[in-house]
Design an enzyme around this catalytic site. Structure first.
Site, PDB file in Angstrom:
ATOM      1  N   GLY A   7     -26.499  30.424  79.428  1.00 26.35           N
ATOM      2  CA  GLY A   7     -27.778  29.827  79.817  1.00 26.35           C
ATOM      3  C   GLY A   7     -27.970  29.875  81.318  1.00 26.35           C
ATOM      4  O   GLY A   7     -28.634  29.012  81.907  1.00 26.35           O
ATOM      5  N   GLY A   8     -27.417  30.898  81.949  1.00 26.48           N
ATOM      6  CA  GLY A   8     -27.376  30.973  83.404  1.00 26.48           C
ATOM      7  C   GLY A   8     -28.699  31.257  84.076  1.00 26.48           C
ATOM      8  O   GLY A   8     -28.795  31.172  85.300  1.00 26.48           O
ATOM      9  N   GLY A  10     -31.546  29.609  83.055  1.00 30.39           N
ATOM     10  CA  GLY A  10     -32.381  28.432  82.880  1.00 30.39           C
ATOM     11  C   GLY A  10     -32.359  27.544  84.110  1.00 30.39           C
ATOM     12  O   GLY A  10     -31.862  27.924  85.179  1.00 30.39           O
ATOM     13  N   GLY A  13     -28.678  26.414  84.920  1.00 32.22           N
ATOM     14  CA  GLY A  13     -27.950  27.633  85.267  1.00 32.22           C
ATOM     15  C   GLY A  13     -28.351  28.163  86.625  1.00 32.22           C
ATOM     16  O   GLY A  13     -27.497  28.562  87.438  1.00 32.22           O
ATOM     17  N   TYR A 130     -32.155  19.664  65.889  1.00 34.41           N
ATOM     18  CA  TYR A 130     -31.537  19.934  67.192  1.00 34.41           C
ATOM     19  C   TYR A 130     -30.425  18.932  67.473  1.00 34.41           C
ATOM     20  O   TYR A 130     -29.324  19.303  67.918  1.00 34.41           O
ATOM     21  CB  TYR A 130     -32.603  19.859  68.281  1.00 34.41           C
ATOM     22  CG  TYR A 130     -32.099  20.042  69.688  1.00 34.41           C
ATOM     23  CD1 TYR A 130     -31.839  21.315  70.190  1.00 34.41           C
ATOM     24  CD2 TYR A 130     -31.896  18.951  70.527  1.00 34.41           C
ATOM     25  CE1 TYR A 130     -31.385  21.489  71.495  1.00 34.41           C
ATOM     26  CE2 TYR A 130     -31.442  19.114  71.818  1.00 34.41           C
ATOM     27  CZ  TYR A 130     -31.186  20.381  72.297  1.00 34.41           C
ATOM     28  OH  TYR A 130     -30.736  20.545  73.592  1.00 34.41           O
ATOM     29  N   LYS A 134     -26.336  19.579  68.028  1.00 36.05           N
ATOM     30  CA  LYS A 134     -25.626  19.162  69.244  1.00 36.05           C
ATOM     31  C   LYS A 134     -24.441  18.248  68.904  1.00 36.05           C
ATOM     32  O   LYS A 134     -23.375  18.342  69.519  1.00 36.05           O
ATOM     33  CB  LYS A 134     -26.593  18.452  70.193  1.00 36.05           C
ATOM     34  CG  LYS A 134     -27.519  19.385  70.957  1.00 36.05           C
ATOM     35  CD  LYS A 134     -26.756  20.227  71.963  1.00 36.05           C
ATOM     36  CE  LYS A 134     -27.670  21.008  72.869  1.00 36.05           C
ATOM     37  NZ  LYS A 134     -26.922  21.830  73.863  1.00 36.05           N
ATOM     38  N   PRO A 157     -26.099  14.664  79.494  1.00 32.64           N
ATOM     39  CA  PRO A 157     -27.052  14.278  80.533  1.00 32.64           C
ATOM     40  C   PRO A 157     -28.214  13.492  79.926  1.00 32.64           C
ATOM     41  O   PRO A 157     -28.355  13.421  78.704  1.00 32.64           O
ATOM     42  CB  PRO A 157     -27.539  15.631  81.054  1.00 32.64           C
ATOM     43  CG  PRO A 157     -27.521  16.506  79.826  1.00 32.64           C
ATOM     44  CD  PRO A 157     -26.336  16.024  78.997  1.00 32.64           C
TER      45      PRO A 157
END
Length: 307
Positions: A7-8, A10, A13, A130, A134, A157
């Site tokens: 996810g670099g 986003g 990221g 979702y 997770k 988070p």
């Protein structure tokens, strides 16, 4: 360490690009590898052979997307997470830090949200696909730890914001939506309309702060239990709208549509376990983070994600 960040491309990221670190960071996005494909995922991990992985990649969206595509959200995220951890385990990657969300907590949780409550009841029905995917990321991390001794850990988070966010009005989150609505209301000389009364309180963590915490977890955190790591200062939606309006010099009419839903009044979380282990962490104040985010938005609009 060589640290692979999924996810670099986003929001979080991208924040790694501006952090000074002695580690070698390898940022990959969906265009580099389809993590829903197990074979591709295994090849990626084998080729890069990192010392640690920070796992940000996920299929995310707003309330409408989660409701309309609840099955897709579950399948895509359970596939991404299972494939990634499986590939890391098979390639003997010693450390993985995975990112959860406060949506994993039960709808009927006791406040403030503490890590021990995660599996004590069903999540909110609006995004249960979702949320359960997770939760299973936490379960699979613990299962690999239990059976194979893997040091796979999870961070939780709260509401994240910052440059490179998704400003889609349906699939983005509250802060980017506020910024875009006010800017476009100013540009079009129209009212800025928001749902509810503006009274709900939320917690917000700046993306670079979260990226720094994830690097610390890759280096130092090895416990089985996930950690709430967000800034627990609460701010009202009304206050955010007023702050952004001032920064964007919007003098038009702001309308609160109280016939529309506004969600729970508060969803406070506790980061006491994180602070007890890490020590003091100086989170960026919301005013300063907003100024940086609004500046980035103005410099890049309309060529930004979600527009």
């Amino acid at each position: 360490m060589k640290i692979l960040v999924t996810g670099g491309t986003g929001m979080v990221g991208s924040a790694f690009r501006d952090i000074k670190t002695s580690h070698e960071l390898v940022l990959i996005g969906s265009e580099d590898c389809d993590l829903k494909n197990l074979s591709e995922t295994k090849s990626l991990i084998k080729d890069i052979n990192p010392n640690a992985v920070i796992h940000l990649a996920a299929r995310v969206g707003g309330v409408k997307g989660n409701c309309d595509f609840v099955g897709d959200f579950f399948y895509d995220n359970i596939s991404i997470n299972t494939n990634l951890l499986n590939a890391c385990h098979e390639n003997d990657i010693p450390k993985v830090v995975s990112v959860l969300s406060t949506c994993v907590y039960p709808d009927a949780a006791t406040y403030p949200l503490t890590e021990d409550q995660m599996h004590m009841g069903p999540p909110h029905e609006s995004n249960f696909g979702y949320a359960y995917a997770k939760r299973m990321l936490d379960i699979y991390s613990k299962a690999l730890r239990s059976q194979y001794g893997r040091e796979y850990v999870c961070a939780i988070p709260n509401n994240l914001y910052g440059p490179n966010d998704n400003f889609d009005l349906l699939n983005g989150h509250v802060l980017p939506a506020i910024i875009r609505k006010i800017w476009e209301a100013k540009s079009d000389n129209k009212q800025a309309v928001f749902w509810g009364s503006g009274s709900p309180l939320r917690e917000f963590t700046y993306s670079s702060d979260f990226a720094k915490i994830l690097l610390w977890m890759a280096e130092c955190y090895s416990e089985e239990e996930p950690l709430n790591v967000g800034n627990t200062e609460e701010v009202s939606i009304l206050s955010l709208v007023e702050k952004v309006s001032g920064m964007l010099e919007f003098n038009g009419e702001i309308v609160w549509d109280e016939l529309m839903p506004e969600g729970q009044h508060r969803k406070p979380s506790s980061n006491s376990n994180f602070l007890n282990i890490h020590g003091r962490f100086d989170y960026l104040e919301i005013k300063d983070g907003l100024e940086l985010t609004v500046k980035w938005f103005l410099n890049n609009y309309p060529n930004i994600r979600g527009i």
